[in-house]
Design a protein around this motif. Structure first.
Motif, PDB file in Angstrom:
ATOM      1  N   ARG A   1       0.836  -1.207   0.000  1.00  0.00           N
ATOM      2  CA  ARG A   1       0.000   0.000   0.000  1.00  0.00           C
ATOM      3  C   ARG A   1       0.869   1.256   0.000  1.00  0.00           C
ATOM      4  N   HIS A   2       1.962   1.203   0.753  1.00  0.00           N
ATOM      5  CA  HIS A   2       2.848   2.366   0.808  1.00  0.00           C
ATOM      6  C   HIS A   2       3.435   2.665  -0.572  1.00  0.00           C
ATOM      7  N   GLU A   3       3.882   1.615  -1.272  1.00  0.00           N
ATOM      8  CA  GLU A   3       4.465   1.811  -2.595  1.00  0.00           C
ATOM      9  C   GLU A   3       3.412   2.280  -3.594  1.00  0.00           C
ATOM     10  N   VAL A   4       2.220   1.697  -3.542  1.00  0.00           N
ATOM     11  CA  VAL A   4       1.148   2.121  -4.451  1.00  0.00           C
ATOM     12  C   VAL A   4       0.780   3.581  -4.200  1.00  0.00           C
ATOM     13  N   LYS A   5       0.660   3.949  -2.917  1.00  0.00           N
ATOM     14  CA  LYS A   5       0.323   5.331  -2.588  1.00  0.00           C
ATOM     15  C   LYS A   5       1.391   6.297  -3.116  1.00  0.00           C
ATOM     16  N   ASN A   6       2.662   5.933  -2.924  1.00  0.00           N
ATOM     17  CA  ASN A   6       3.734   6.801  -3.417  1.00  0.00           C
ATOM     18  C   ASN A   6       3.703   6.923  -4.939  1.00  0.00           C
ATOM     19  N   GLY A   7       3.437   5.801  -5.618  1.00  0.00           N
ATOM     20  CA  GLY A   7       3.366   5.837  -7.075  1.00  0.00           C
ATOM     21  C   GLY A   7       2.227   6.706  -7.575  1.00  0.00           C
TER      22      GLY A   7
ATOM     23  N   THR B   1      -8.275   6.213  -7.712  1.00  0.00           N
ATOM     24  CA  THR B   1      -7.542   5.013  -7.306  1.00  0.00           C
ATOM     25  C   THR B   1      -6.850   5.227  -5.963  1.00  0.00           C
ATOM     26  N   LEU B   2      -6.277   6.404  -5.750  1.00  0.00           N
ATOM     27  CA  LEU B   2      -5.623   6.705  -4.473  1.00  0.00           C
ATOM     28  C   LEU B   2      -6.629   6.682  -3.332  1.00  0.00           C
ATOM     29  N   ASP B   3      -7.796   7.293  -3.531  1.00  0.00           N
ATOM     30  CA  ASP B   3      -8.825   7.286  -2.482  1.00  0.00           C
ATOM     31  C   ASP B   3      -9.287   5.860  -2.161  1.00  0.00           C
ATOM     32  N   THR B   4      -9.427   5.022  -3.206  1.00  0.00           N
ATOM     33  CA  THR B   4      -9.835   3.628  -2.987  1.00  0.00           C
ATOM     34  C   THR B   4      -8.787   2.863  -2.193  1.00  0.00           C
ATOM     35  N   ALA B   5      -7.509   3.048  -2.553  1.00  0.00           N
ATOM     36  CA  ALA B   5      -6.428   2.361  -1.840  1.00  0.00           C
ATOM     37  C   ALA B   5      -6.382   2.790  -0.383  1.00  0.00           C
ATOM     38  N   LEU B   6      -6.531   4.082  -0.110  1.00  0.00           N
ATOM     39  CA  LEU B   6      -6.502   4.560   1.271  1.00  0.00           C
ATOM     40  C   LEU B   6      -7.707   4.066   2.062  1.00  0.00           C
ATOM     41  N   ALA B   7      -8.889   4.039   1.424  1.00  0.00           N
ATOM     42  CA  ALA B   7     -10.085   3.533   2.106  1.00  0.00           C
ATOM     43  C   ALA B   7      -9.960   2.048   2.410  1.00  0.00           C
ATOM     44  N   HIS B   8      -9.404   1.278   1.466  1.00  0.00           N
ATOM     45  CA  HIS B   8      -9.200  -0.155   1.683  1.00  0.00           C
ATOM     46  C   HIS B   8      -8.219  -0.393   2.829  1.00  0.00           C
TER      47      HIS B   8
END
Length: 227
Positions: free
Chosen positions: A159-165, A212-219
């Motif tokens: 999640r950290h890497e996806v968020k940074n990307g 996509t960022l909001d979905t990743a953070l909510a998940h």
């Protein structure tokens, strides 16, 4: 063994194997296997009593249980029903003796027949199997906990890497938009159709990345709450 009851006493006829099984002198007379004794109250498992008293209490309990069931389940046509009791009684020289007592009444008689079995090995094996199952279950729980922790660490890193990307891509979109506005101000972009198409694509890309960022953070937040 068999037991013939009087009003407050009983005559118990026991085989010689009874003394060997209990490892104690049960008070059987020499040359005779008959033992006259009072009907005793109390549990055979009571701490501090002798092996002989535990034996006599088992006999008394078997008599009371068998006769009570015979009165409750009296049937003129049915055969006598065997009653089963399990006791852990004291035995000299060891931690105790697990005994299974089967008792049934004799038809048209004031006597009952009892079969006593030493099930100490079976009880010890059952206890060992139960302890092994408990230990195995505990190890399984620990392994599942470790696996969840490792999965959580891996998910957190992902999640950290996806968020940074995603944040980097959104930043690049902002930079491209600034370059586009600068080029339009300098008169570099002369085609209105190109300008409109570029703005549309940039807006779509920015919205997709942000969603996509909001979905990743909510998940990620939902998994943290569940854990």
């Amino acid at each position: 063994s068999s037991c013939k009851s009087h009003r407050h006493s009983a005559d118990t006829i026991a085989s010689s194997s009874a003394s060997r099984m209990f490892g104690a002198d049960l008070g059987l007379q020499k040359g005779s296997a008959c033992l006259s004794h009072a009907m005793l109250d109390g549990s055979p498992e009571e701490p501090g009593i002798s092996t002989r008293e535990a034996f006599l209490r088992m006999v008394s309990c078997a008599w009371r249980v068998t006769t009570a069931y015979d009165v409750a389940d009296a049937s003129p046509d049915g055969p006598p029903q065997a009653r089963v009791q399990l006791w852990h009684v004291p035995k000299e020289g060891c931690g105790g003796l697990s005994v299974e007592v089967h008792s049934s009444s004799l038809p048209d008689s004031t006597a009952i027949v009892m079969v006593m079995r030493d099930i100490s090995d079976r009880t010890a094996r059952h206890a060992a199997e139960k302890a092994l199952l408990a230990e195995t279950a505990e190890k399984r729980i620990i392994a599942q906990k470790i696996r969840r922790e490792k999965d959580e660490e891996a998910n957190c890193f992902t999640r950290h890497e996806v968020k940074n990307g995603l944040l980097a891509a959104i930043g690049m979109c902002d930079s491209v938009r600034e370059l586009h506005e600068h080029g339009r101000a300098q008169g570099v972009i002369t085609s209105a159709d190109f300008d409109s198409a570029l703005l549309g694509h940039m807006s779509t890309l920015y919205g997709t990345l942000r969603g996509t960022l909001d979905t990743a953070l909510a998940h990620a937040m939902a998994r943290d709450v569940v854990n």
